[in-house]
Design a protein around this motif. Structure first.
Motif: not given
Ligand SMILES: *Cc1c(COP(=O)(O)O)cnc(C)c1O
Length: 219
Positions: A32, A55, A159, A190
């Protein structure tokens, strides 16, 4: 935070897959890269990493137009919300959209003759502030996307709620994917990627654990 972290993470993903009897080749690592500038990304590209997620459409278009020309094997996924007025640009820069989350967006993608694959984002925790289709609405939404809009739905993405154990959410996403004949599952970050892999994740999404903190001037 470095190439060494990326290598270590790749090894950890491999062993997590092997531990639960899965082929490590079936679990992709998406980096990401939101807020990370080109010069941070180039070493990973040179080291051979090919899958990235962004994003924001505008940021991705500005950052990746040039990078993708230099590294043509790169695949870029959209992992943030997509506004319908950005669909045209999104289809020019992204190889896959992971955040298909409402009928209006499905219609807009269809109107723009979307040929790239999509994942449906599922709000497994049914959190009011979070994007995604509620689990009980998925069957109808899936039909709408595939039959009415003729979109190529390949998988699901979620998520999980920040304050809950992730495992039940991963289990639910797995079950929903199976029920719809979908093979791709984008889940796990992570703190929980090993759990996600044990529930069948085919793609985990990692940012800060590899790149370090996001730049504070962007969200
Ligand atoms: C930013 C993001 C991640 C990764 O998150 P980190 O905290 O940077 O490891 C994973 N999934 C989505 C949808 C994100 O926007």
């Amino acid at each position: 935070m470095s190439i060494a972290d990326w290598k270590k993470l790749s090894e950890d993903i491999k062993s997590a897959a092997q531990t639960c009897g899965r082929d490590p080749a079936d679990v992709a690592l998406l980096l990401a890269s939101k807020t990370q500038p080109q010069d941070v990304l180039v070493p990973y590209l040179k080291a051979g990493h090919k899958l990235f997620g962004e994003n924001r459409v505008q940021e991705a278009a500005e950052k990746w137009g040039e990078l993708k020309a230099g590294f043509p094997k790169v695949k870029l996924h959209l992992i943030g919300p997509l506004q319908t007025n950005k669909v045209k640009t999104a289809l020019e820069i992204f190889d896959l959209i992971e955040t298909l989350d409402r009928e209006k967006l499905a219609e807009s993608l269809s109107q723009h003759d979307c040929k790239i694959p999509c994942y449906i984002q599922v709000n497994t925790g049914e959190e009011p502030q979070k994007s995604g289709i509620a689990p009980h609405d998925l069957p109808a939404f899936f039909d709408f996307c595939t039959k009415d809009c003729k979109l190529g739905i390949r998988g699901l993405m979620c998520i999980p709620p920040a304050d809950e154990a992730a495992a039940p959410h991963f289990a639910l996403l797995h079950k929903l994917a199976e029920a719809h004949g979908l093979t791709q599952l984008s889940m796990g970050m992570s703190s929980d990627f090993e759990t996600a892999i044990s529930f069948g994740a085919t793609e985990i999404r990692i940012g800060t654990a590899v790149f370090g903190a996001r730049r504070p001037d962007a969200s």
